[in-house]
Design a protein around this motif. Sequence first.
Motif, short mmCIF file in Angstrom:
data_model
loop_
_atom_site.label_atom_id
_atom_site.label_comp_id
_atom_site.label_asym_id
_atom_site.label_seq_id
_atom_site.Cartn_x
_atom_site.Cartn_y
_atom_site.Cartn_z
N THR A 91 -33.42 -22.30 -13.94
CA THR A 91 -32.90 -21.60 -15.13
C THR A 91 -32.34 -20.23 -14.78
OG1 THR A 91 -35.09 -20.67 -15.63
CG2 THR A 91 -34.52 -22.77 -16.65
N ASN A 92 -32.61 -19.74 -13.56
CA ASN A 92 -32.15 -18.41 -13.16
C ASN A 92 -30.78 -18.44 -12.50
OD1 ASN A 92 -34.38 -17.05 -14.18
ND2 ASN A 92 -35.55 -17.30 -12.29
N PHE A 93 -29.93 -19.35 -12.99
CA PHE A 93 -28.53 -19.43 -12.57
C PHE A 93 -27.67 -19.36 -13.83
CE2 PHE A 93 -30.75 -21.29 -9.03
CZ PHE A 93 -30.00 -20.95 -7.91
N GLU A 94 -26.52 -18.74 -13.72
CA GLU A 94 -25.64 -18.62 -14.88
C GLU A 94 -25.22 -20.00 -15.39
OE1 GLU A 94 -21.60 -16.26 -16.36
OE2 GLU A 94 -22.15 -16.27 -14.24
N GLY A 95 -25.37 -20.20 -16.70
CA GLY A 95 -24.96 -21.45 -17.33
C GLY A 95 -25.91 -22.60 -17.15
N ALA A 96 -27.05 -22.37 -16.50
CA ALA A 96 -28.00 -23.47 -16.25
C ALA A 96 -28.75 -23.86 -17.52
CB ALA A 96 -29.00 -23.06 -15.18
N TYR A 111 -26.90 -16.13 -2.90
CA TYR A 111 -27.05 -14.68 -2.97
C TYR A 111 -27.80 -14.37 -4.26
CZ TYR A 111 -25.52 -9.75 -2.95
OH TYR A 111 -25.46 -8.37 -2.94
N ALA A 112 -28.93 -13.69 -4.16
CA ALA A 112 -29.80 -13.51 -5.32
C ALA A 112 -30.48 -12.15 -5.29
CB ALA A 112 -30.84 -14.62 -5.36
N THR A 113 -31.15 -11.85 -6.39
CA THR A 113 -31.91 -10.60 -6.52
C THR A 113 -33.40 -10.89 -6.56
OG1 THR A 113 -30.13 -9.51 -7.77
CG2 THR A 113 -32.33 -8.58 -7.98
N THR A 126 -33.71 -14.35 -8.65
CA THR A 126 -32.86 -14.74 -9.77
C THR A 126 -31.40 -14.55 -9.38
OG1 THR A 126 -32.31 -14.33 -12.09
CG2 THR A 126 -32.96 -12.42 -10.79
N CYS A 127 -30.53 -15.38 -9.96
CA CYS A 127 -29.09 -15.26 -9.72
C CYS A 127 -28.36 -14.81 -10.97
CB CYS A 127 -28.52 -16.60 -9.23
SG CYS A 127 -28.86 -16.93 -7.49
N VAL A 128 -29.09 -14.22 -11.92
CA VAL A 128 -28.47 -13.66 -13.12
C VAL A 128 -29.09 -12.31 -13.43
CG1 VAL A 128 -27.85 -15.87 -14.19
CG2 VAL A 128 -30.13 -14.92 -14.57
N ASP A 129 -28.34 -11.47 -14.16
CA ASP A 129 -28.86 -10.17 -14.56
C ASP A 129 -29.52 -10.28 -15.93
OD1 ASP A 129 -26.76 -10.37 -16.35
OD2 ASP A 129 -25.53 -8.83 -15.39
N ASP A 130 -29.80 -9.13 -16.55
CA ASP A 130 -30.47 -9.14 -17.84
C ASP A 130 -29.63 -9.78 -18.94
OD1 ASP A 130 -32.64 -7.89 -16.71
OD2 ASP A 130 -32.00 -5.87 -17.27
N GLU A 131 -28.32 -9.84 -18.73
CA GLU A 131 -27.42 -10.46 -19.71
C GLU A 131 -27.13 -11.93 -19.37
OE1 GLU A 131 -24.00 -7.95 -19.72
OE2 GLU A 131 -25.01 -6.36 -20.85
N LYS A 132 -27.87 -12.47 -18.40
CA LYS A 132 -27.73 -13.87 -17.95
C LYS A 132 -26.36 -14.13 -17.33
CE LYS A 132 -31.84 -15.06 -19.23
NZ LYS A 132 -32.86 -15.39 -18.18
N ALA A 134 -23.95 -13.89 -13.75
CA ALA A 134 -24.15 -13.96 -12.31
C ALA A 134 -23.72 -12.68 -11.59
CB ALA A 134 -23.37 -15.15 -11.74
N ARG A 135 -22.62 -12.09 -12.01
CA ARG A 135 -22.12 -10.85 -11.39
C ARG A 135 -22.02 -10.97 -9.88
NH1 ARG A 135 -20.65 -8.71 -16.31
NH2 ARG A 135 -22.45 -8.49 -17.68
#
Length: 224
Positions: A91-96, A111-113, A126-132, A134-135
């Motif tokens: 779930t920690n990917f954009e659009g997942a 590439y992740a945080t 995670t591969c998304v920021d607070d706004e979900k 990917a950046r």
Amino acid sequence: MSIYLPGDVINEPSSSDSSIIGYGINLRGDKRLVTQPGALRSEEGKVWLSVHSKRYIPQEGDRVIGIVTSKTGDFFRLDIGTAEYAMINFTNFEGATKRNRPNLKTGDIIYATVFDSTPRTEAELTCVDDEKRARGMGQLNGGYMFKVSLNHCRRLISPSCKILLTLGNFFKFEITVGMNGRIWINASTTDDIIKIHDILVKSELVTDEDELIAMVQNNYTRSV
């Protein structure tokens, strides 16, 4: 330049205005405790320790490059160069979504945080920021990944570093630098990828800007 050892408390006035705590330092109440030996650095509101090491210790907020090693339930396990594998939920990917899961396979590079680095547990990524969004995070396709020292990676992503700017004057390429000592590059030709790799590895020992420019120009001339 001040050198610190693990357990030391940083009390330098130059670090008091830094709102972001970086590598090698942990906050304990209002104290800044050193966890890795190194030289104190501060820049643009961040303070960290410059460490000459190839062993990475996860720090929350670090951007890292990981290699998928397996899948377990809703989680992918990744090698990020630490003693323990890291993990990331699908779930920690954009659009997942449950119906639209990322199709990652063993050996894929992402590439992740780091957002949870509790000691003695697997770091969670995670591969998304607070706004979900990917950046720029997510799977890295194609290209070539290699390792350098942790200190060199931190040097490359510093705004004051001229290495990538100089390379960009001669080559067209993509690059992702992980705080865990890994670099991913991609270019239009294999020859350019090899040249850029060689320059980045050699540049760790180059501090003079004129010498750096000459080294890049020499490699570029040999490739055209």
